[in-house]
Each structure stands twice: as structure tokens, then as C-alpha cells.
Design a protein around this motif. Structure first.
Motif, PDB file in Angstrom:
ATOM      1  N   ILE A 128       0.787  -1.042  -0.071  1.00 31.46           N
ATOM      2  CA  ILE A 128       0.075   0.041   0.112  1.00 31.46           C
ATOM      3  C   ILE A 128       0.949   1.520   0.007  1.00 31.46           C
ATOM      4  CG2 ILE A 128      -1.522   1.136   1.336  1.00 31.46           C
ATOM      5  CD1 ILE A 128      -2.821  -1.326   2.129  1.00 31.46           C
ATOM      6  N   ILE A 129       1.818   1.240   0.696  1.00 33.31           N
ATOM      7  CA  ILE A 129       2.841   2.417   0.851  1.00 33.31           C
ATOM      8  C   ILE A 129       3.428   2.569  -0.444  1.00 33.31           C
ATOM      9  CG2 ILE A 129       5.013   3.167   1.936  1.00 33.31           C
ATOM     10  CD1 ILE A 129       4.041   1.736   4.482  1.00 33.31           C
ATOM     11  N   VAL A 130       3.956   1.562  -1.132  1.00 29.30           N
ATOM     12  CA  VAL A 130       4.765   1.676  -2.451  1.00 29.30           C
ATOM     13  C   VAL A 130       3.742   1.926  -3.300  1.00 29.30           C
ATOM     14  CG1 VAL A 130       6.143   0.241  -4.085  1.00 29.30           C
ATOM     15  CG2 VAL A 130       6.705   0.428  -1.547  1.00 29.30           C
ATOM     16  N   GLY A 131       2.568   1.408  -3.402  1.00 30.10           N
ATOM     17  CA  GLY A 131       1.635   1.547  -4.415  1.00 30.10           C
ATOM     18  C   GLY A 131       1.065   2.882  -4.285  1.00 30.10           C
ATOM     19  N   ALA A 132       0.710   3.535  -3.202  1.00 29.65           N
ATOM     20  CA  ALA A 132       0.364   5.062  -2.973  1.00 29.65           C
ATOM     21  C   ALA A 132       1.435   6.032  -3.439  1.00 29.65           C
ATOM     22  CB  ALA A 132       0.015   5.284  -1.779  1.00 29.65           C
ATOM     23  N   VAL A 133       2.587   5.875  -3.094  1.00 33.23           N
ATOM     24  CA  VAL A 133       3.915   6.646  -3.725  1.00 33.23           C
ATOM     25  C   VAL A 133       3.845   6.627  -5.241  1.00 33.23           C
ATOM     26  CG1 VAL A 133       6.492   7.210  -3.437  1.00 33.23           C
ATOM     27  CG2 VAL A 133       4.789   6.669  -1.361  1.00 33.23           C
ATOM     28  N   ARG A 134       3.887   5.284  -5.689  1.00 36.10           N
ATOM     29  CA  ARG A 134       4.098   5.321  -7.165  1.00 36.10           C
ATOM     30  C   ARG A 134       3.072   5.797  -7.831  1.00 36.10           C
ATOM     31  NH1 ARG A 134       5.605  -0.558  -8.847  1.00 36.10           N
ATOM     32  NH2 ARG A 134       6.138   0.551 -10.847  1.00 36.10           N
ATOM     33  N   GLU A 135       1.833   5.652  -7.538  1.00 35.05           N
ATOM     34  CA  GLU A 135       0.568   5.893  -8.133  1.00 35.05           C
ATOM     35  C   GLU A 135       0.521   7.716  -8.084  1.00 35.05           C
ATOM     36  OE1 GLU A 135      -4.271   5.716  -8.724  1.00 35.05           O
ATOM     37  OE2 GLU A 135      -3.279   4.361  -7.469  1.00 35.05           O
ATOM     38  N   PHE A 136       0.814   8.359  -6.907  1.00 40.51           N
ATOM     39  CA  PHE A 136       0.662   9.566  -6.656  1.00 40.51           C
ATOM     40  C   PHE A 136       1.613  10.426  -7.514  1.00 40.51           C
ATOM     41  CE2 PHE A 136       1.635  13.467  -4.354  1.00 40.51           C
ATOM     42  CZ  PHE A 136       0.298  14.097  -4.437  1.00 40.51           C
ATOM     43  N   PHE A 137       2.975  10.074  -7.258  1.00 42.62           N
ATOM     44  CA  PHE A 137       4.140  10.888  -7.918  1.00 42.62           C
ATOM     45  C   PHE A 137       4.273  10.446  -9.547  1.00 42.62           C
ATOM     46  CE2 PHE A 137       5.270  11.085  -3.445  1.00 42.62           C
ATOM     47  CZ  PHE A 137       5.603  12.653  -3.519  1.00 42.62           C
TER      48      PHE A 137
END
Length: 202
Positions: A147-156
Motif C-alpha cells: 500500500i505504501i509503495v503503491g500509493a507513492v508510485r501512483e501519486f508521483f
């Protein structure tokens, strides 16, 4: 109560921190790279692994005294394969678009080293309730990183979260974030921060 004894609490909490499957044991990295380009499939994959690990642990724990030692791995694989098939069909029925995004990676849960490791190291040695807690703890610990990695990758990478556009700026969006190599770098950063924080006194 025995259900919430110190040992049972540790079975649940240790995988969230000091015995984290990704941050400490460095397991399950492949799927973390493959399904975290967006937040939604990362959440679904995390939930799928949590449910499968928890119930596979319970089933193997119940059967542990009746499973011949020489075929224990085969039995474990059969149990996991059955649960993965059920979860895969549920995903196709209710979140078909996400199941398409996850593609073969749901099926590959069968060989997930976190899951097989918990069956062999914990469920085969412990009763059903602690095994259930261990499975849930490891699943949540795994899901947290996705979730952390997915959120960062999608947002940025896209300027969005869960498919909702938050920042509509072409200069902000970074296609490099959607590449698998960036997932590996982000996981490495999270591991570094975790170890620096929890082992700084040492």
C-alpha cells in the motif's frame, strides 16, 4: 484470556515490526515490484494474501498431526492452491478490472515464499488460533508495504490515488515512478528507514 495471551499477541504483532516479512526477512519482493504501480491493485493483492495466509495457516494447523512428513509440502500446496482459486474467482466476480490488472500474480500467491514459510515454520508447529493470528499479522505486514509503495508510485507517477486525479499537472507526473525499478528502490528506502529507526541504538 488464553485467546489474547502474550504469545498470541506476539504471533500477531511481530510480523508487523520486528519480524516483518519484507522489511526484516526480505521475502515477497517480486510481487511488491509487480503489483504496486497503482494503489488499488496493491490493496487487493494485500488483502488476498492476508486472507489466504490466515486460512491456510488454520487449515494446515488443524491437519498438522495427520499429515505424513514426506508429503507435507504437497499438502500445503494443495491447500494454498484451493484457497487461491477461490479468491481468484471472487476477484473476477466482484472486481474484474483489478483481477485483470493483477493478471497471473494472484495465481503466483501459491508459491509466495511468505505464505509457504509461515505454513512450514509456524502452522505445522502451533495450534489453529495462534496460526490464524500469525497469518493475519504476516498478511497485514506484507499489505502495508504494498500500500505504501503503491500509493507513492501512483501519486508521483500519475498524480492520482485510487484512480482519482488529485493533481492535474503534466510536469508533476513522473513516468519513471511507474517502472518496476522504482518499486525496488522504494522498497529499499522503506527497509533502510525501518532498520535505521528500530536498530539505531545498536
Amino acid at each position: 484470556m488464553a485467546l489474547f495471551s502474550k504469545q498470541n499477541k506476539e504471533a500477531f504483532t511481530n510480523p508487523l515490526n520486528l519480524d516483518h516479512p519484507i522489511l526484516v526477512q526480505v521475502l515477497g519482493i517480486c510481487s511488491a515490484l509487480a503489483v504496486t504501480s497503482q494503489l488499488k491493485p496493491a490493496i487487493v493483492m494485500g488483502l488476498a494474501v492476508t486472507v489466504i495466509t490466515a486460512f491456510a495457516n488454520v487449515i494446515i494447523s488443524i491437519l498438522r498431526n495427520t499429515i505424513p512428513n514426506r508429503i507435507r509440502i504437497v499438502v500445503q500446496l494443495v491447500v494454498v492452491a484451493a484457497l487461491v482459486t477461490i479468491v481468484s474467482q471472487i476477484l473476477k466476480a466482484f472486481v474484474y478490472d483489478v483481477s485483470v490488472q493483477l493478471s497471473v500474480y494472484v495465481g503466483l500467491i501459491i508459491t509466495n515464499c511468505i505464505l509457504m514459510g509461515r505454513l512450514e515454520a509456524f502452522a505445522m508447529q502451533n495450534k489453529p488460533w495462534p496460526s490464524f493470528l500469525d497469518g493475519v499479522g504476516n498478511g497485514i505486514g506484507y499489505a502495508m508495504i504494498l500500500i505504501i509503495v503503491g500509493a507513492v508510485r501512483e501519486f508521483f507517477g500519475r498524480g492520482s490515488l485510487l484512480g482519482f486525479q488529485i493533481i492535474d499537472c503534466k510536469d508533476f507526473n513522473n513516468g519513471m515512478m511507474t517502472m518496476p525499478a522504482m518499486a525496488l528502490i522504494l522498497v529499499g528506502i522503506v527497509i533502510w528507514v525501518h532498520r535505521a529507526y528500530f536498530y539505531k541504538e545498536k
